[in-house]
Design a protein around this motif. Sequence first.
Motif, PDB file in Angstrom:
ATOM      1  N   VAL A   4      80.147  36.397 -12.016  1.00 18.65           N
ATOM      2  CA  VAL A   4      79.909  37.615 -12.797  1.00 18.65           C
ATOM      3  C   VAL A   4      81.221  38.346 -13.037  1.00 18.65           C
ATOM      4  N   SER A   5      82.021  38.470 -12.004  1.00 20.76           N
ATOM      5  CA  SER A   5      83.310  39.136 -12.141  1.00 20.76           C
ATOM      6  C   SER A   5      84.216  38.394 -13.117  1.00 20.76           C
ATOM      7  N   ALA A   6      84.177  37.077 -13.059  1.00 19.78           N
ATOM      8  CA  ALA A   6      85.010  36.280 -13.967  1.00 19.78           C
ATOM      9  C   ALA A   6      84.629  36.509 -15.423  1.00 19.78           C
ATOM     10  N   VAL A   7      83.368  36.794 -15.681  1.00 22.02           N
ATOM     11  CA  VAL A   7      82.929  37.083 -17.052  1.00 22.02           C
ATOM     12  C   VAL A   7      83.491  38.419 -17.517  1.00 22.02           C
ATOM     13  N   PHE A   8      83.443  39.417 -16.640  1.00 18.67           N
ATOM     14  CA  PHE A   8      83.842  40.770 -17.031  1.00 18.67           C
ATOM     15  C   PHE A   8      85.329  41.052 -16.877  1.00 18.67           C
ATOM     16  N   ILE A   9      86.011  40.289 -16.041  1.00 17.85           N
ATOM     17  CA  ILE A   9      87.453  40.508 -15.836  1.00 17.85           C
ATOM     18  C   ILE A   9      88.160  39.163 -16.042  1.00 17.85           C
ATOM     19  N   PRO A  10      88.352  38.769 -17.307  1.00 14.55           N
ATOM     20  CA  PRO A  10      88.888  37.426 -17.579  1.00 14.55           C
ATOM     21  C   PRO A  10      90.298  37.196 -17.054  1.00 14.55           C
ATOM     22  N   GLU A  11      91.080  38.256 -16.854  1.00 18.59           N
ATOM     23  CA  GLU A  11      92.458  38.050 -16.395  1.00 18.59           C
ATOM     24  C   GLU A  11      92.534  37.527 -14.958  1.00 18.59           C
ATOM     25  N   ILE A  12      91.453  37.618 -14.201  1.00 13.75           N
ATOM     26  CA  ILE A  12      91.468  37.052 -12.841  1.00 13.75           C
ATOM     27  C   ILE A  12      90.472  35.903 -12.694  1.00 13.75           C
ATOM     28  N   ARG A  13      90.076  35.332 -13.815  1.00 15.40           N
ATOM     29  CA  ARG A  13      89.097  34.239 -13.801  1.00 15.40           C
ATOM     30  C   ARG A  13      89.576  33.062 -12.954  1.00 15.40           C
ATOM     31  N   LEU A  15      91.720  33.058 -10.523  1.00 19.81           N
ATOM     32  CA  LEU A  15      91.717  33.440  -9.108  1.00 19.81           C
ATOM     33  C   LEU A  15      90.308  33.261  -8.537  1.00 19.81           C
ATOM     34  N   HIS A  16      89.305  33.646  -9.292  1.00 18.60           N
ATOM     35  CA  HIS A  16      87.934  33.482  -8.827  1.00 18.60           C
ATOM     36  C   HIS A  16      87.553  32.012  -8.690  1.00 18.60           C
ATOM     37  N   VAL A  17      88.081  31.171  -9.536  1.00 16.79           N
ATOM     38  CA  VAL A  17      87.840  29.724  -9.401  1.00 16.79           C
ATOM     39  C   VAL A  17      88.437  29.231  -8.075  1.00 16.79           C
ATOM     40  N   ALA A  18      89.656  29.676  -7.769  1.00 11.99           N
ATOM     41  CA  ALA A  18      90.294  29.279  -6.508  1.00 11.99           C
ATOM     42  C   ALA A  18      89.502  29.806  -5.310  1.00 11.99           C
ATOM     43  N   GLN A  19      89.057  31.047  -5.391  1.00 11.02           N
ATOM     44  CA  GLN A  19      88.258  31.619  -4.307  1.00 11.02           C
ATOM     45  C   GLN A  19      86.949  30.838  -4.130  1.00 11.02           C
ATOM     46  N   ALA A  20      86.299  30.550  -5.240  1.00 10.65           N
ATOM     47  CA  ALA A  20      85.038  29.813  -5.174  1.00 10.65           C
ATOM     48  C   ALA A  20      85.245  28.435  -4.558  1.00 10.65           C
ATOM     49  N   ALA A  21      86.384  27.804  -4.840  1.00 13.43           N
ATOM     50  CA  ALA A  21      86.666  26.486  -4.273  1.00 13.43           C
ATOM     51  C   ALA A  21      86.673  26.537  -2.744  1.00 13.43           C
ATOM     52  N   VAL A  22      87.204  27.615  -2.184  1.00 14.93           N
ATOM     53  CA  VAL A  22      87.221  27.767  -0.724  1.00 14.93           C
ATOM     54  C   VAL A  22      85.786  27.814  -0.196  1.00 14.93           C
ATOM     55  N   TYR A  23      84.936  28.575  -0.859  1.00 20.93           N
ATOM     56  CA  TYR A  23      83.547  28.676  -0.417  1.00 20.93           C
ATOM     57  C   TYR A  23      82.801  27.359  -0.593  1.00 20.93           C
ATOM     58  N   VAL A  24      83.087  26.639  -1.660  1.00 20.30           N
ATOM     59  CA  VAL A  24      82.451  25.333  -1.877  1.00 20.30           C
ATOM     60  C   VAL A  24      82.853  24.369  -0.762  1.00 20.30           C
ATOM     61  N   ILE A  25      84.117  24.365  -0.396  1.00 15.52           N
ATOM     62  CA  ILE A  25      84.587  23.515   0.708  1.00 15.52           C
ATOM     63  C   ILE A  25      83.878  23.904   2.004  1.00 15.52           C
ATOM     64  N   ALA A  26      83.763  25.202   2.256  1.00 13.04           N
ATOM     65  CA  ALA A  26      83.092  25.667   3.474  1.00 13.04           C
ATOM     66  C   ALA A  26      81.635  25.208   3.497  1.00 13.04           C
ATOM     67  N   THR A 121      96.353  34.451  -5.132  1.00  7.76           N
ATOM     68  CA  THR A 121      96.414  35.776  -5.752  1.00  7.76           C
ATOM     69  C   THR A 121      97.789  36.014  -6.364  1.00  7.76           C
ATOM     70  N   ALA A 122      98.830  35.675  -5.648  1.00  9.96           N
ATOM     71  CA  ALA A 122     100.193  35.883  -6.151  1.00  9.96           C
ATOM     72  C   ALA A 122     100.464  35.076  -7.413  1.00  9.96           C
ATOM     73  N   ILE A 123      99.935  33.865  -7.471  1.00  8.03           N
ATOM     74  CA  ILE A 123     100.187  32.990  -8.615  1.00  8.03           C
ATOM     75  C   ILE A 123      99.246  33.288  -9.777  1.00  8.03           C
ATOM     76  N   LEU A 124      97.969  33.475  -9.479  1.00 10.06           N
ATOM     77  CA  LEU A 124      96.957  33.565 -10.531  1.00 10.06           C
ATOM     78  C   LEU A 124      96.623  34.996 -10.966  1.00 10.06           C
ATOM     79  N   ALA A 125      96.920  35.969 -10.129  1.00 13.29           N
ATOM     80  CA  ALA A 125      96.628  37.368 -10.466  1.00 13.29           C
ATOM     81  C   ALA A 125      97.644  38.281  -9.789  1.00 13.29           C
ATOM     82  N   PRO A 126      98.923  38.167 -10.182  1.00 13.84           N
ATOM     83  CA  PRO A 126      99.966  38.908  -9.472  1.00 13.84           C
ATOM     84  C   PRO A 126      99.765  40.420  -9.424  1.00 13.84           C
TER      85      PRO A 126
END
Length: 145
Positions: A4-13, A15-26, A121-126
């Motif tokens: 949902v956040s990725a839809v409304f805040i495209p500039e950090i989309r 970053l959200h993919v990277a975050q989601a990957a961590v949860y998918v691995i978990a 975060t530093a790379i994808l949404a500084p």
Amino acid sequence: MLAVSAVFIPEIRWLHVAQAAVYVIAVFLSIRQRPWGYFVGASAGLFWGVVGMFGSPLFAELIAQPTRPDLVMQALAWLANLAVVVGSVLGYQRLASRSPGDVGRFVLAFAATTVFLVGATAILAPSYVSHPAGILHPHWPWVRS
């Protein structure tokens, strides 16, 4: 919440993919009853929970403007991270094969997860690095920094 956040805040989309990957691995590892899944899940949830609580102005802003949809969504995400931490701890406790060395493995998982999330975060949404960096100078949750 990430989607949902990725839809409304495209500039950090991304970053959200990277975050989601961590949860998918978990989730993937946890389903297979691997302690690392619980460690990674708890680490990611704990990291973002601490950032939300002490490194960002989320709660102070939510108290000041409780009807702002973006703040409500962030607060719900914070609660979701808390649920991930609790679920990870409860799931780990149900494992038949636990060992004293798991404490060290959890510390390693927390360190690796933190490095990954801060790096992403530093790379994808500084422009958002100030939030994780804020935990180096924490503030009370209800006070703006």
